[in-house]
Write an enzyme that holds these catalytic residues in place. Structure first.
Site, PDB file in Angstrom:
ATOM      1  N   ASP A  63      -7.901 -13.944  -8.278  1.00 35.62           N
ATOM      2  CA  ASP A  63      -9.181 -13.602  -8.972  1.00 35.62           C
ATOM      3  C   ASP A  63     -10.108 -13.129  -7.706  1.00 35.62           C
ATOM      4  O   ASP A  63      -9.817 -13.558  -6.689  1.00 35.62           O
ATOM      5  CB  ASP A  63      -9.659 -14.594  -9.673  1.00 35.62           C
ATOM      6  CG  ASP A  63     -10.048 -16.112  -9.154  1.00 35.62           C
ATOM      7  OD1 ASP A  63      -9.693 -16.154  -7.949  1.00 35.62           O
ATOM      8  OD2 ASP A  63     -10.223 -17.021  -9.648  1.00 35.62           O
ATOM      9  N   ASN A 130     -15.357 -26.928 -15.142  1.00 34.22           N
ATOM     10  CA  ASN A 130     -15.557 -26.597 -16.376  1.00 34.22           C
ATOM     11  C   ASN A 130     -14.126 -26.073 -17.140  1.00 34.22           C
ATOM     12  O   ASN A 130     -14.203 -25.687 -18.286  1.00 34.22           O
ATOM     13  CB  ASN A 130     -16.470 -25.509 -16.442  1.00 34.22           C
ATOM     14  CG  ASN A 130     -16.018 -24.055 -15.787  1.00 34.22           C
ATOM     15  OD1 ASN A 130     -14.890 -24.149 -15.264  1.00 34.22           O
ATOM     16  ND2 ASN A 130     -16.740 -23.257 -15.644  1.00 34.22           N
ATOM     17  N   HIS A 132     -12.044 -23.943 -16.190  1.00 34.94           N
ATOM     18  CA  HIS A 132     -11.581 -22.614 -15.995  1.00 34.94           C
ATOM     19  C   HIS A 132     -10.375 -22.564 -15.375  1.00 34.94           C
ATOM     20  O   HIS A 132      -9.930 -23.743 -14.450  1.00 34.94           O
ATOM     21  CB  HIS A 132     -12.644 -21.744 -15.717  1.00 34.94           C
ATOM     22  CG  HIS A 132     -12.900 -21.900 -13.973  1.00 34.94           C
ATOM     23  ND1 HIS A 132     -14.014 -21.180 -13.378  1.00 34.94           N
ATOM     24  CD2 HIS A 132     -12.028 -22.544 -12.863  1.00 34.94           C
ATOM     25  CE1 HIS A 132     -14.077 -21.725 -12.264  1.00 34.94           C
ATOM     26  NE2 HIS A 132     -12.728 -21.996 -11.823  1.00 34.94           N
ATOM     27  N   GLU A 137     -13.498 -18.254 -17.916  1.00 36.39           N
ATOM     28  CA  GLU A 137     -14.237 -19.286 -17.966  1.00 36.39           C
ATOM     29  C   GLU A 137     -14.151 -19.899 -19.653  1.00 36.39           C
ATOM     30  O   GLU A 137     -13.493 -19.295 -20.420  1.00 36.39           O
ATOM     31  CB  GLU A 137     -15.891 -18.506 -17.725  1.00 36.39           C
ATOM     32  CG  GLU A 137     -16.194 -18.035 -16.483  1.00 36.39           C
ATOM     33  CD  GLU A 137     -16.125 -19.230 -15.187  1.00 36.39           C
ATOM     34  OE1 GLU A 137     -15.764 -20.204 -15.531  1.00 36.39           O
ATOM     35  OE2 GLU A 137     -16.740 -18.827 -14.511  1.00 36.39           O
TER      36      GLU A 137
HETATM   37  P1  PGA Z   1     -11.778 -25.696  -6.050  1.00 30.73           P
HETATM   38  O1  PGA Z   1     -11.702 -24.537  -7.117  1.00 30.73           O
HETATM   39  O2  PGA Z   1     -10.156 -25.849  -5.637  1.00 30.73           O
HETATM   40  O3  PGA Z   1     -12.472 -25.123  -4.839  1.00 30.73           O
HETATM   41  O4  PGA Z   1     -12.090 -27.077  -6.752  1.00 30.73           O
HETATM   42  C1  PGA Z   1     -10.867 -24.668  -8.322  1.00 30.73           C
HETATM   43  C2  PGA Z   1     -11.283 -23.628  -9.316  1.00 30.73           C
HETATM   44  O5  PGA Z   1     -12.219 -23.225  -9.362  1.00 30.73           O
HETATM   45  O6  PGA Z   1     -10.209 -23.076  -9.796  1.00 30.73           O
END
Ligand code: PGA
Length: 233
Positions: A63, A130, A132, A137
């Site tokens: 992404d 959250n 995702h 999302e």
């Molecule tokens: P993070 O992000 O590894 O920085 O916690 C994970 C994500 O948002 O998929």
């Protein structure tokens, strides 16, 4: 449920995941999706430090934030700083996102096509606070494809943690449907703050409100969790 949950101590986590990743990338022609952010960072450092080699691997970036190129919070910049710049050779092929193009829909179609021409052998994913995966999302459809998305406030906060100067309002991501077609999936989850959302994803209802819960529909998912993240399972 097809989850294979591997729980590791924090001390062994990065080494173990990096070792198994190295075994996979030793297969010539592997088609691999990679995430960025804080979770994979120690794994990538260990992978590079232990002689990891992507020179026979096609890499797709999971992404990207709608942020100007060059900033430290861009996913392509993180992938480069955390992994690619530490390797002796570049990947055989690297597909990242052009977010500067006037036609983002066409760019998402291009990425989707690049993936579907041969598919993904392995998708590494993180999980957001959250629920995702990628930038799919809460509310994302299980059959969603690669597309432009509005970001949830928790994801915008994430960009600030990664050092973004501006708040991104949107991003581009491989879709849930795109990712669920990968031949295998690894979900990387570390730290106590992720324990609750991981338990929801694995044990709660399958719901668009927790996009990671849809991973349960896949036949080959390995959840790599440290003891803290796994503490509510
Ligand atoms: P993070 O992000 O590894 O920085 O916690 C994970 C994500 O948002 O998929």
């Amino acid at each position: 449920m097809n989850f294979n949950v591997r729980v590791l101590s924090s001390a062994r986590y990065a080494d173990r995941v990096a070792t198994v990743l190295k075994e996979r990338t030793d297969e010539p022609g592997l088609r691999l999706c990679l995430p960025t952010g804080s979770t994979p960072k120690p794994v990538y450092a260990m992978y590079a430090g232990n002689g990891g080699d992507l020179s026979q691997t096609t890499v797709f970036l999971l992404d990207e934030f709608g942020l100007p190129p060059g900033g430290p919070a861009r996913c392509d910049a993180m992938l480069n700083a955390d992994l690619l710049a530490k390797l002796a050779a570049p990947p055989a092929r690297l597909e990242t996102w052009d977010t500067e193009t006037p036609d983002l829909t066409a760019e998402c179609r291009r990425m989707e096509q690049a993936i579907t021409d041969g598919g993904l052998d392995l998708a590494l994913l993180g999980i957001g606070m959250n629920g995702h995966i990628g930038m799919n999302e809460p509310g994302s459809a299980v059959d969603s494809r690669s597309r432009v998305v509005d970001l949830h406030p928790a994801t915008v906060e994430g960009a600030a943690r990664y050092g973004a100067d501006d708040e991104p309002a949107w991003g581009v991501t491989l879709g849930l449907g795109t990712l669920l077609e990968s031949r295998s999936i690894w979900l990387l989850v570390t730290g106590l703050p992720k324990a609750e959302i991981l338990a929801k994803a694995l044990k709660g209802p399958e719901t668009p409100q927790v996009p990671a819960s849809y991973l349960r529909r896949h036949s080959s998912v390995t959840v790599w969790a440290d003891e803290e993240a796994a503490s509510l399972l």
